[in-house]
Design an enzyme around this catalytic site. Structure first.
Site, PDB file in Angstrom:
ATOM      1  N   ALA A 108       0.858  -1.184   0.000  1.00  0.00           N
ATOM      2  CA  ALA A 108       0.000   0.000   0.000  1.00  0.00           C
ATOM      3  C   ALA A 108       0.889   1.226   0.000  1.00  0.00           C
ATOM      4  CB  ALA A 108      -0.891  -0.008   1.243  1.00  0.00           C
ATOM      5  N   LYS A 109       0.279   2.354  -0.297  1.00  0.00           N
ATOM      6  CA  LYS A 109       1.087   3.567  -0.423  1.00  0.00           C
ATOM      7  C   LYS A 109       1.761   3.954   0.894  1.00  0.00           C
ATOM      8  CE  LYS A 109      -1.377   4.576  -3.882  1.00  0.00           C
ATOM      9  NZ  LYS A 109      -2.634   5.005  -4.321  1.00  0.00           N
TER      10      LYS A 109
END
Ligand code: GLU
Length: 305
Positions: free
Chosen positions: A238-239
């Site tokens: 995920a970011k």
């Protein structure tokens, strides 16, 4: 080998693509191009839209050498097509209105033989008086598929024959927007897509999509569900895991070619361009395990001897 048909990449424009998304896109592109297929892009913007995200995603794909054919398709421009499909299912008696809230569904027992969280069928057998009462209460209604099966088999290039659950999937959300599972099936068929390559988190949803295709009289594409990229804790990248987008990598001094090299290495290839990767691509030899990424070890100065 040359075949007609098309592959595709279908991102949701919720933000920048990260290395996991870019890797899946590169793979979908290589699967299509290595089999003489066209490669199409579809922006799945029926929900989770961040303004400006779609053009940025297209720029990033182009920067890593993923090219596509024809105009990009936006789901938000195709609502009448989804509505027509929903109407056909409704005319065939294959839908029903559902007034359940998310909470009610979670609290109800899971459907017999259904996967965790699958719809228990509460509204399937409501009398028309009960339907009218709920409508009068002003409860917003989603529209669900009345399925006749509990499981369906699909064939996947990487996973082989895969049997998975089919429940009364939502076709139209309570806010009136067509649901992902309906739109994806309608679009893949309408765009002539006969090869679906995507992350293997979507494998469990595939039997219900393929079953829905049969009800709509549409052909089922070939599938290849590719392993995801995981973070150090073993969770889907995920970011928030760090410098994982192309922009992040460029800010650290890398070039798009460096990023292609990283992705190629993770697949067992040595390439600094998408065409070099394509020349080596062999779908049968792809890694079957997720790529566990240590973002901090990706820096150029760490990788170069
Ligand atoms: N839009 C979906 C996503 O970004 C992908 C759907 C698909 O490939 O079928 O996760």
């Amino acid at each position: 080998m040359t075949e007609a048909g098309a592959g595709r990449y279908a991102p949701s424009p919720s933000g920048d693509l990260h290395l996991g998304n870019l890797r899946t896109a590169l793979l979908a592109w290589a699967f299509a191009r290595s089999t003489g297929r066209r490669f199409l892009l579809r922006i799945e913007d029926l929900d989770r839209v961040r303004p400006g995200a779609a053009p940025k995603q297209l720029d990033d794909l182009a920067a890593i050498g993923v090219d596509w054919d024809g105009p990009v398709v936006y789901q938000s421009e195709r609502l009448p097509i989804y509505r027509a499909a929903i109407e056909r299912l409704t005319a065939a008696g294959l839908t029903y209105e559902c007034y359940c809230t998310r909470k009610e569904i979670q609290q109800a027992a899971t459907a017999p033989h259904g996967p965790m969280g699958s719809y228990p069928g509460t509204c399937r057998t409501l009398t028309s008086a009960a339907h009218a009462r709920r409508r009068a209460e002003g409860r917003p209604a989603a529209l669900r598929l009345r399925t006749a099966v509990t499981e369906f088999d699909i064939d996947d290039d990487l996973h082989g024959r895969y049997r998975g659950p089919v429940d009364d999937v939502v076709l139209r959300r309570a806010d009136g927007i067509p649901a992902y599972n309906l739109a994806v099936v309608v679009d893949d068929a309408a765009q002539g897509i006969d090869q679906v390559v995507r992350g293997d988190d979507l494998l469990p949803s595939t039997p219900r999509q393929a079953y829905l295709a049969t009800l709509l009289g549409l052909s089922i594409p070939r599938y290849a569900h590719v392993p995801l990229v995981l973070n150090q804790e073993g969770r889907r990248l995920a970011k928030r895991d760090g410098a994982v987008t192309l922009t992040d990598r460029i800010e650290l001094g890398e070039t798009p070619d460096d990023v292609i090299a990283t992705l190629a290495t993770s697949l067992g290839y040595s390439a600094t361009s998408s065409s070099e990767l394509l020349a080596q691509f062999n779908a049968r030899q792809l890694p079957r395990e997720p790529w566990v990424l240590d973002v901090n070890r990706l820096l150029q100065r760490d990788r170069c001897p």
